[in-house]
Design an enzyme around this catalytic site. Structure first.
Site, PDB file in Angstrom:
ATOM      1  N   ASP A  97      -5.325 -43.568 -51.629  1.00  0.00           N
ATOM      2  CA  ASP A  97      -4.088 -44.318 -51.399  1.00  0.00           C
ATOM      3  C   ASP A  97      -4.278 -45.785 -51.816  1.00  0.00           C
ATOM      4  OD1 ASP A  97      -3.133 -42.120 -50.458  1.00  0.00           O
ATOM      5  OD2 ASP A  97      -2.865 -42.976 -48.218  1.00  0.00           O
TER       6      ASP A  97
ATOM      7  N   TYR B  10      -3.533 -46.384 -55.218  1.00  0.00           N
ATOM      8  CA  TYR B  10      -2.214 -46.180 -55.647  1.00  0.00           C
ATOM      9  C   TYR B  10      -1.462 -47.803 -55.365  1.00  0.00           C
ATOM     10  CZ  TYR B  10       2.641 -44.888 -55.455  1.00  0.00           C
ATOM     11  OH  TYR B  10       4.090 -44.591 -55.718  1.00  0.00           O
ATOM     12  N   ASP B  11      -2.061 -48.175 -54.192  1.00  0.00           N
ATOM     13  CA  ASP B  11      -1.102 -49.369 -53.495  1.00  0.00           C
ATOM     14  C   ASP B  11      -1.719 -50.524 -54.716  1.00  0.00           C
ATOM     15  OD1 ASP B  11      -0.249 -48.097 -51.552  1.00  0.00           O
ATOM     16  OD2 ASP B  11      -1.895 -48.775 -50.087  1.00  0.00           O
TER      17      ASP B  11
ATOM     18  N   SER C  73      28.951 -21.406 -54.766  1.00  0.00           N
ATOM     19  CA  SER C  73      28.490 -21.464 -53.426  1.00  0.00           C
ATOM     20  C   SER C  73      27.897 -19.694 -53.399  1.00  0.00           C
ATOM     21  CB  SER C  73      29.645 -21.247 -52.359  1.00  0.00           C
ATOM     22  OG  SER C  73      30.681 -20.416 -52.810  1.00  0.00           O
ATOM     23  N   LEU C  74      27.108 -19.465 -52.431  1.00  0.00           N
ATOM     24  CA  LEU C  74      26.591 -18.274 -52.113  1.00  0.00           C
ATOM     25  C   LEU C  74      27.122 -17.384 -51.354  1.00  0.00           C
ATOM     26  CD1 LEU C  74      22.746 -19.442 -51.988  1.00  0.00           C
ATOM     27  CD2 LEU C  74      23.820 -17.868 -53.570  1.00  0.00           C
TER      28      LEU C  74
ATOM     29  N   GLU D 129      13.792 -16.237 -53.172  1.00  0.00           N
ATOM     30  CA  GLU D 129      13.189 -17.709 -52.833  1.00  0.00           C
ATOM     31  C   GLU D 129      13.701 -17.888 -51.358  1.00  0.00           C
ATOM     32  OE1 GLU D 129      14.568 -19.195 -56.339  1.00  0.00           O
ATOM     33  OE2 GLU D 129      16.210 -20.382 -55.517  1.00  0.00           O
TER      34      GLU D 129
ATOM     35  N   LYS E 188      15.671 -19.759 -48.521  1.00  0.00           N
ATOM     36  CA  LYS E 188      16.818 -20.373 -48.526  1.00  0.00           C
ATOM     37  C   LYS E 188      16.742 -21.754 -47.678  1.00  0.00           C
ATOM     38  CE  LYS E 188      21.816 -20.340 -48.340  1.00  0.00           C
ATOM     39  NZ  LYS E 188      22.175 -21.162 -46.959  1.00  0.00           N
TER      40      LYS E 188
ATOM     41  N   ASP F 240      17.053 -25.020 -45.643  1.00  0.00           N
ATOM     42  CA  ASP F 240      18.273 -25.359 -45.088  1.00  0.00           C
ATOM     43  C   ASP F 240      18.192 -27.129 -44.933  1.00  0.00           C
ATOM     44  OD1 ASP F 240      20.464 -25.389 -43.343  1.00  0.00           O
ATOM     45  OD2 ASP F 240      19.286 -24.822 -41.352  1.00  0.00           O
TER      46      ASP F 240
ATOM     47  N   ARG G  93      26.910 -32.019 -53.473  1.00  0.00           N
ATOM     48  CA  ARG G  93      27.410 -30.784 -53.990  1.00  0.00           C
ATOM     49  C   ARG G  93      29.275 -31.050 -53.693  1.00  0.00           C
ATOM     50  NH1 ARG G  93      29.288 -26.086 -51.559  1.00  0.00           N
ATOM     51  NH2 ARG G  93      29.801 -24.375 -53.107  1.00  0.00           N
TER      52      ARG G  93
ATOM     53  N   GLU H 215      17.837 -28.559 -53.411  1.00  0.00           N
ATOM     54  CA  GLU H 215      18.080 -28.843 -51.956  1.00  0.00           C
ATOM     55  C   GLU H 215      17.230 -30.104 -51.439  1.00  0.00           C
ATOM     56  OE1 GLU H 215      20.422 -26.594 -50.942  1.00  0.00           O
ATOM     57  OE2 GLU H 215      20.419 -26.673 -48.684  1.00  0.00           O
TER      58      GLU H 215
ATOM     59  N   TYR I 171      16.326 -25.553 -57.425  1.00  0.00           N
ATOM     60  CA  TYR I 171      16.612 -24.197 -57.724  1.00  0.00           C
ATOM     61  C   TYR I 171      17.752 -23.540 -58.603  1.00  0.00           C
ATOM     62  CZ  TYR I 171      20.526 -25.093 -54.406  1.00  0.00           C
ATOM     63  OH  TYR I 171      21.540 -25.766 -54.074  1.00  0.00           O
TER      64      TYR I 171
ATOM     65  N   LYS J  37      18.190 -13.801 -56.655  1.00  0.00           N
ATOM     66  CA  LYS J  37      19.094 -13.881 -57.745  1.00  0.00           C
ATOM     67  C   LYS J  37      18.502 -12.778 -58.895  1.00  0.00           C
ATOM     68  CE  LYS J  37      18.944 -18.582 -56.491  1.00  0.00           C
ATOM     69  NZ  LYS J  37      18.531 -20.017 -56.842  1.00  0.00           N
TER      70      LYS J  37
ATOM     71  N   LYS K 192      20.823 -13.777 -44.498  1.00  0.00           N
ATOM     72  CA  LYS K 192      20.643 -14.590 -43.456  1.00  0.00           C
ATOM     73  C   LYS K 192      19.565 -14.166 -42.528  1.00  0.00           C
ATOM     74  CE  LYS K 192      23.240 -18.081 -44.227  1.00  0.00           C
ATOM     75  NZ  LYS K 192      24.026 -18.776 -43.260  1.00  0.00           N
TER      76      LYS K 192
ATOM     77  N   CYS L 238       7.988 -33.712  -4.094  1.00  0.00           N
ATOM     78  CA  CYS L 238       7.562 -32.502  -4.508  1.00  0.00           C
ATOM     79  C   CYS L 238       8.185 -31.227  -4.217  1.00  0.00           C
ATOM     80  CB  CYS L 238       6.106 -32.584  -4.656  1.00  0.00           C
ATOM     81  SG  CYS L 238       5.299 -31.131  -5.300  1.00  0.00           S
TER      82      CYS L 238
ATOM     83  N   CYS M 262       5.063 -29.323  -2.461  1.00  0.00           N
ATOM     84  CA  CYS M 262       4.256 -29.714  -1.247  1.00  0.00           C
ATOM     85  C   CYS M 262       4.948 -30.801  -0.592  1.00  0.00           C
ATOM     86  CB  CYS M 262       2.836 -30.421  -1.877  1.00  0.00           C
ATOM     87  SG  CYS M 262       2.839 -31.990  -2.486  1.00  0.00           S
TER      88      CYS M 262
ATOM     89  N   CYS N 286       3.690 -35.961  -8.735  1.00  0.00           N
ATOM     90  CA  CYS N 286       3.760 -35.450  -7.511  1.00  0.00           C
ATOM     91  C   CYS N 286       2.736 -36.463  -7.024  1.00  0.00           C
ATOM     92  CB  CYS N 286       3.626 -33.897  -7.157  1.00  0.00           C
ATOM     93  SG  CYS N 286       2.712 -33.560  -5.564  1.00  0.00           S
TER      94      CYS N 286
ATOM     95  N   CYS O  57      -1.400 -30.406  -3.257  1.00  0.00           N
ATOM     96  CA  CYS O  57      -0.326 -29.801  -3.646  1.00  0.00           C
ATOM     97  C   CYS O  57      -0.719 -28.498  -4.408  1.00  0.00           C
ATOM     98  CB  CYS O  57       0.203 -30.837  -4.746  1.00  0.00           C
ATOM     99  SG  CYS O  57       1.664 -29.842  -5.642  1.00  0.00           S
TER     100      CYS O  57
HETATM  101  O1  D41 Z   1      17.550 -23.065 -50.782  1.00  0.00           O
HETATM  102  C1  D41 Z   1      18.804 -23.020 -51.042  1.00  0.00           C
HETATM  103  N1  D41 Z   1      19.368 -23.492 -50.218  1.00  0.00           N
HETATM  104  C2  D41 Z   1      19.467 -22.555 -52.322  1.00  0.00           C
HETATM  105  C3  D41 Z   1      20.510 -22.643 -52.412  1.00  0.00           C
HETATM  106  C4  D41 Z   1      18.672 -21.439 -53.264  1.00  0.00           C
HETATM  107  N2  D41 Z   1      17.416 -21.490 -53.113  1.00  0.00           N
HETATM  108  N3  D41 Z   1      19.468 -21.436 -54.253  1.00  0.00           N
HETATM  109  C5  D41 Z   1      20.509 -21.407 -54.315  1.00  0.00           C
HETATM  110  N4  D41 Z   1      21.409 -20.983 -55.501  1.00  0.00           N
HETATM  111  C6  D41 Z   1      22.403 -21.103 -55.702  1.00  0.00           C
HETATM  112  C7  D41 Z   1      23.167 -20.673 -57.042  1.00  0.00           C
HETATM  113  C8  D41 Z   1      22.746 -19.166 -57.221  1.00  0.00           C
HETATM  114  C9  D41 Z   1      24.782 -20.688 -56.929  1.00  0.00           C
HETATM  115  C10 D41 Z   1      22.532 -21.484 -58.175  1.00  0.00           C
HETATM  116  C11 D41 Z   1      21.462 -22.224 -53.565  1.00  0.00           C
HETATM  117  C12 D41 Z   1      22.848 -22.430 -53.642  1.00  0.00           C
HETATM  118  N5  D41 Z   1      23.457 -21.823 -54.855  1.00  0.00           N
HETATM  119  C13 D41 Z   1      23.647 -23.062 -52.750  1.00  0.00           C
HETATM  120  N6  D41 Z   1      23.343 -23.971 -52.091  1.00  0.00           N
HETATM  121  C14 D41 Z   1      24.508 -24.502 -51.439  1.00  0.00           C
HETATM  122  C15 D41 Z   1      25.657 -24.051 -51.967  1.00  0.00           C
HETATM  123  C16 D41 Z   1      25.047 -23.209 -52.875  1.00  0.00           C
END
Ligand code: D41
Length: 679
Positions: free
Chosen positions: A36, A39-40, A85-86, A122, A124, A126, A145, A182, A234, A299, A323, A417, A420, A435, A441
């Site tokens: 570090d 780097y600094d 979207s997915l 992969e 997903k 959050d 997005r 993400e 991604y 995918k 999910k 308490c 006791c 306590c 106790c």
């Molecule tokens: O890790 C994720 N949250 C993630 C989101 C991911 N690994 N792959 C994603 N791939 C897509 C597509 C297939 C449409 C390219 C996504 C999302 N979409 C996604 N995240 C939010 C809406 C869609």
């Protein structure tokens, strides 16, 4: 720029490149290339040049990651290539349906031997989906997005995120590249952000995703810069280049070669059955990950097949998300009970309507202390959000106020308490109420005995928590010293204890008498004296008498003992009840080998910090740690420039890479054992 000397220009370009590289090693590869301090130093040189020649400063300068002037509003961004979207699958059957639809679309039914589809799997993440636009390799724009067609311009904020390259590196950089990914907040960052917010009397975030979204929504990018956000790529949107990868995997590998972080668990498998295996493996690893994931994305790996499959409405036909069980659920707070711990701490525990969250059924959650109850603003009868993620215990994350029933009752912190009836006191400046009953106790006695007999303390096999509760409730024992008077016949009289196990327990108690001084210190359950401090006391004082005689000043002379711990130690040994229990233990025959003061003076590893990583086949990790501490070494959890030696076993990961990059000596288990035999 005519007036800027040539050597300044070349220094400036070199510093920018090197700093960007260090940044990539540190934040993307998790493998620091320089300490570090270096780097600094380079960063200061860069800033010096920029303040002398402000016209030099460009948007890809690593100095720009600290954030700039605040905006008054975000402008809108149109996504020329829509951000899809997915679709979701909630079961293996729905995943198999997806695979069938893919094969049908590709006309595989017509084939006599249809091939399996290769799927890229992969986690997903959050977090918040974003788009990053690079023109000629330079980050030009970052956007949320939004609804997939229109998002918000968050360029100033994304520039502060260290794992996002400001300038692409490597070969065949496209003239136009839009990377999708993400942005997320690792759990550790979330915990520390919330701890700071709570300490400052501010509201905590419910989960890392909300914290990430809130951090990106800041008009003042300096605030975003202070949040440890990360970004994982991604997919790609706009892409203008000479050549194109032909699979999702090689596309992501190409992104990685240009400087992006991609998920380490990404894997290509053949067929939908293997997708289910991947799901099971990740589900098991989920709690141990450094970040929240809410499922798996599958995918179709072949990009030509993706193109043939196309999309419906707003979701691709070639991808699906499976999910995981939710990490947050709503439930009702049925009651709050107050538990008394070993040190008398009175902890409110929420009794909940059982709820399935994060893969387990939760019916209790700690509320920590009175401040936490106030901060959450909860009453008995309220609906609350429970969060269970990672290895942490379930938390009450938030109150759902608009569901408060008419008969909701306030939570009253007890003044006496519950076990006791001694007064509960809260020391000035402390969040925890305790306590004051001490060893009168029952709750504190029970916890003290459980701690005393636990594996890392006196290690009394067969003395379970239930049995301790029973022995104390029946008034068979009143302190840890009474354990050594227990007779087989006495134990046999108790329910659930057969003759054999009663005899075994008495034998285990007898065997525990031979211990070490370090374990004995730990067993006593002195506040804030854990295993390591127990060992430190043994190493530095050599005998029980010396620690009893030590005053605060003497204790403070020892490295690693601060004023708070020193205060607890002195208080403990000033208490006549504690001293008489210690005497009774010694009278019963609890003993340890003396520590040879000469050997101690020449502790060969004194002052060194060692790190153990990966698996061990011959000795256990606990044993290795004990031996190192006996030799005077400190055993730390992470590698830094101060680490003297790393012992790496099979499966060692980032700690080993870090050690190698910092040139810290590494030995394997066999070498370690040989070393122990030599010293
Ligand atoms: O890790 C994720 N949250 C993630 C989101 C991911 N690994 N792959 C994603 N791939 C897509 C597509 C297939 C449409 C390219 C996504 C999302 N979409 C996604 N995240 C939010 C809406 C869609």
């Amino acid at each position: 720029m005519a007036n800027i000397p040539e050597h300044v220009l070349s220094d400036y370009e070199r510093l920018k490149d090197e700093l960007n590289q260090h940044n990539h090693s540190y934040y993307v590869l998790d493998d620091p290339s320089v300490p570090d301090s270096e780097y600094d130093r380079q960063m200061r040189q860069l800033q010096d040049i920029e303040s002398q020649y402000p016209s030099l400063r460009t948007s890809d300068s690593p100095s720009q990651r600290v954030g700039g002037e605040a905006l008054s509003a975000f402008t809108q961004v149109h996504h020329d290539v829509a951000m899809l979207s997915l679709d979701n699958a909630f079961s293996q059957a729905e995943l198999e349906d997806f695979d069938r639809r893919v094969k049908d679309r590709l006309n595989y039914a017509a084939l006599t031997q249809p091939p399996e589809i290769d799927y890229a799997c992969e986690p997903k993440l959050d977090g918040v989906a974003v788009s990053l636009l690079y023109r000629d390799g330079l980050l030009e724009r970052g956007a949320t997005r939004g609804d997939g067609t229109v998002g918000e311009d968050i360029t100033a904020n994304v520039r502060t995120i260290n794992s996002i390259p400001l300038k692409l590196v490597g070969d065949h950089i496209p003239s136009l590249l839009e990377v999708r990914g993400e942005i997320y907040l690792p759990r550790a960052g979330f915990e520390s952000l919330n701890a700071k917010a709570i300490a400052a009397g501010e509201k905590a975030f419910v989960n890392p995703r909300n914290a990430a979204a809130g951090s990106l929504r800041q008009l003042d990018s300096k605030i975003t810069a202070s949040r440890p956000l990360e970004m994982c790529a991604y997919s790609v949107g706009q892409f203008v280049a000479e050549t194109r990868p032909d699979s999702h995997l090689s596309m992501l590998q190409t992104l990685a070669s240009w400087g992006f972080k991609i998920n380490e668990h990404m894997q290509v498998v053949s067929g939908i059955a293997a997708c289910e295996d991947y799901y099971q493996i990740l589900a098991e690893r989920r709690d141990g990950l450094a970040y929240d994931i809410d499922g798996i994305v599958y995918k179709v790996n072949d990009l030509r097949l993706q193109e043939r499959l196309g999309f419906v409405a707003k979701a691709p036909r070639w991808a699906i998300a499976r999910k995981f069980p939710a990490q947050e659920e709503m439930t009702q707070l049925l009651d709050v009970e107050f538990q008394v711990g070993r040190t008398g701490a009175v902890t409110p525990v929420a009794r909940l309507e059982p709820v399935f969250v994060g893969g387990v059924t939760v019916s209790n959650a700690t509320l920590h202390n009175g401040d936490e109850i106030q901060r959450l603003g909860i009453c008995i009868g309220d609906t609350v959000i429970i969060r269970r993620a990672g290895d942490v215990i379930p938390q009450v994350a938030k109150l759902v106020l608009d569901r408060r029933p008419a008969n909701a009752r306030p939570i009253v912190f007890p003044e006496r308490c519950p076990v006791c009836d001694s007064a509960v006191v809260r020391a000035e400046g402390e969040a925890v109420a305790r306590c004051s009953g001490g060893l009168f106790c029952g709750a504190q006695i029970k916890q003290a005995i459980k701690h005393f007999s636990s594996r890392k303390a006196m290690d009394i096999d067969g003395l379970g928590d239930k049995l301790v509760d029973l022995l104390v409730d029946r008034e068979v024992i009143f302190s840890v010293a009474d354990l050594y008077d227990l007779k087989t016949e006495q134990l046999q009289g108790l329910e659930r204890l057969a003759e054999k196990s009663a005899a075994n327990l008495v034998a285990a108690i007898e065997a525990s008498k031979a211990t070490s001084l370090a374990k004995f210190f730990y067993s006593l359950g002195i506040r804030e004296v854990g295993e390591t401090t127990g060992q430190t006391l043994a190493n530095n004082f050599g005998s029980l008498e010396a620690v009893i005689a030590a005053d605060t000043e003497a204790l403070l002379e020892v490295d690693d003992i601060g004023p708070i711990v020193a205060g607890h130690i002195v208080d403990f040994f000033r208490n006549p009840d504690n001293l008489s229990i210690i005497q009774a233990l010694r009278d019963a025959g609890v003993s340890w080998p003396d520590i040879d003061q000469n050997a101690q003076a020449s502790q060969p590893l004194k002052g060194q910090t060692w790190v153990l990583t990966g698996g061990m086949d011959i000795m256990s990790r606990a044993e290795a740690k004990d031996r190192l501490q006996e030799l005077g070494a400190k055993v730390a959890g992470s590698v830094s420039a101060k680490t003297a030696q790393v012992v790496a076993g099979p499966g060692a990961g980032s700690k080993l890479t870090k050690a190698q990059s910092l040139d810290i000596p590494v030995m394997n288990e066999a070498e370690f054992i040989e070393f122990l035999n030599r010293v």
